[in-house]
Design a protein around this motif. Sequence first.
Motif, PDB file in Angstrom:
ATOM      1  N   THR A  47       0.833  -1.208   0.000  1.00 39.90           N
ATOM      2  CA  THR A  47       0.000   0.000   0.000  1.00 39.90           C
ATOM      3  C   THR A  47       0.861   1.248   0.000  1.00 39.90           C
ATOM      4  OG1 THR A  47      -1.756  -1.148   1.143  1.00 39.90           O
ATOM      5  CG2 THR A  47      -1.775   1.231   1.294  1.00 39.90           C
ATOM      6  N   ASP A 159      -5.687  -0.817  -5.182  1.00 37.04           N
ATOM      7  CA  ASP A 159      -5.234  -1.388  -3.912  1.00 37.04           C
ATOM      8  C   ASP A 159      -6.268  -2.390  -3.425  1.00 37.04           C
ATOM      9  OD1 ASP A 159      -4.067  -2.010  -1.571  1.00 37.04           O
ATOM     10  OD2 ASP A 159      -4.083   0.008  -0.724  1.00 37.04           O
ATOM     11  N   GLU A 160      -6.001  -3.639  -3.663  1.00 36.17           N
ATOM     12  CA  GLU A 160      -6.917  -4.724  -3.301  1.00 36.17           C
ATOM     13  C   GLU A 160      -8.354  -4.386  -3.683  1.00 36.17           C
ATOM     14  OE1 GLU A 160      -6.354  -6.485   0.441  1.00 36.17           O
ATOM     15  OE2 GLU A 160      -4.190  -6.231   0.428  1.00 36.17           O
TER      16      GLU A 160
HETATM   17 MG   LIG Z   1      -2.259  -2.780   2.125  1.00 35.74          MG
END
Ligand SMILES: [Mg+2]
Lengths: 267, 424
Positions: A47, A159-160
Amino acid sequence: MSLEIDNVSMRFDLPGGVSVQALKDVSLNLKSGELLSVLGPSGCGKTTLLNILAGFLAPTSGEIRLNGHRVTGPDAERGMVFQQGALFEWMNVRENVGFGPRMKGAPAKETAELVDHLLDTVGLGDFKDKSTYELSGGMQQRVALARCLANDPDVILMDEPLGALDALTREKMQGLVLKLWKETGKTVILITHSVEEALLLGERLLVMAPRPGRIHKEYQLPFAERGVNADLRQVKKDKNFSETRDEILSMIWEMEEEIMGRAEQSA
Amino acid sequence: MTGLSILLGYILLFVVCFGVVRAITARRKINDHNSLMTVTFGYESAVVPNRAASVLSVLVIFLIWGMFTNSSLVPISVPGPFVGNAEFTYTAKNAAGETDDAKVVVLVHEPDAENTDAPEIEPGDGFAKSDGYAMQIWRSKLLKVQTNDEGGKDDSYQVIAVNGQPIAPDQEVATDFGAVSMTSKGTLNVKPKEGLLMQPLYLPSPEAVVGRLGDLMAEGYKNIGLFEHIGYSLYRVILGMILGSLVGIPLGYAMGLSGWARGWFDPIVEFMRPVPPLALIPLVIIWFGIGETGKIVLLFLAALWIMAIAARAGVAGVNISKIRAAYSLGASKAQIMRHVIVPNSLPEIFTGARVAMGVCWGTVVAAELVAANEGVGMMIMGASKFSQTDIVIVGIILIGIIGFGIDVLMRVAENKLVPWKGRA
Ligand SMILES: [Mg+2]
Ligand SMILES: Nc1ncnc2c1ncn2[C@@H]1O[C@H](COP(=O)(O)OP(=O)(O)O)[C@@H](O)[C@H]1O
């Protein structure tokens, strides 16, 4: 489009004199239209890396260059898709998707056409005037994808993005991400903690290692290209797929063990 | 006595209603989710308000109110005070040690009865002469029975028995109409039964209150129409709210967006927040007098801190992903303020506004109680000074209904304007 990550390091100084080396000397070049997935145990700096790319964080050393100029802050040229909670509830689906062009002052008519087209593309043709909170998690992520595409960014950072979805929805959305990537030809960087997802949604796959966060291993993979035209389940049945998956799984497993071991030693 | 019997009656009715509704509904088989749950204790969602209970609760309140105020709307009534001729005989002893009986008749009448004259009684034989008196219900009356007796002015003359039962100073004899007691100085005191009914002075009957409401609507109170009184109170609340919001919301935004503003205003806001607006009334009166300005300032202050804190919370509560997404979509700071931060804070601001409206409504009534020439609070305070309990009750009911109405309106507006509240 060219994206260069040049020797990026990130250190967080915590109160009490402790500091965390979230990233150390990460370097990477991305070509136009590449699909890169990033995998790693939690806490390895994924991240953080994405936030630096987006311009939300300034690296403690090194720099990011997009098309030759240095990244110093967020910009519409780098679109971002979050896991959840980033849609604007006070706008309906259409207004959410048209947000970027509206902020730029694009002509209303063109924006409306673009939004229509994008919503059809992501399969939300029947939900254009719904409120975002009326949609399921999967549909909300479709809106987020369309909103990002509406700005025509050079790079899309995710991000995911599918991390909060149930397994079935997730599988469908993986297909959609592949489809959008192929149709738009965008450069995409996708973070995930699912090995299968990383294999399916990465022409290139980076496995990162923690403490300090760094690139541990890089793969070139054929599955994304295949998945564009074939059923993803078919792709997963490939022997090569399962072998690579097992290899990466044990790699991450070892890293996790090592983290645990270190934690026990220090305890 | 009355208070206790109201409480007991209320508890009794509560239990009876519960039992009756239970017995009736037990036969009906419902198969909804809640009734199929085998464990409901402690499941919040299993506790749905029983609408029959709500209806009965309101009915019971009116029933008790009517029963204890002898309302014609309610068929039953608790025993009232003694009305009519209260009769007893007393025995007196004169200076010579002789005794004689005489009769006393006391007309106990309603305050507005036609005949309020003391009955004419034949004095009778002997030195103790019979007497007639008149008095109102719910009172007691001192009777100087010996004033017309022969030798009654003598120091040793005294009443020694009532209805044949001996009596001495500070003693009491029970009678069919109530009791007769003797003061420490030897004077008789008749105390007719008070019954359980509430005196109109304490609690007027429902129809009296409704009637008074009609009068007030037609004639107003103190030359000002009822709706004008209400209008004054509402006007103060709304003006105070608007001013409080105009200053409070930007203040809250500043505190949510700038560290300097947060640091600067935090001590002030955090200090003023727990100070109840009512505590400011004396200072506001000293500063601004009892006129309109003072009330508006007070309501402004009541709304200000609540709105500032709500706006601050609205800004602070924005999901960082939303802000980041907006930046990544190319929005400028001003655009993020306008399109993300402000709309995102609206649910919190609405919650604050609901709280502030409630506080302001309570504060305005209290401020009007203290000093005002018009307004609902002034109406009930003025009425209370003249023991016009029915007006006081009309006022209290109006205050409740208006306060409730404000909250309902705020909720409707909330659902219309921030439908995503609590669903994002
Ligand atoms: Mg993360
Ligand atoms: N704002 C921050 N302040 C301090 N430490 C941080 C911050 N953000 C991330 N970290 C630390 O940096 C490391 C990497 O975090 P992150 O990039 O979120 O990992 P990942 O996304 O791979 O799970 C973690 O050890 C985390 O605790």
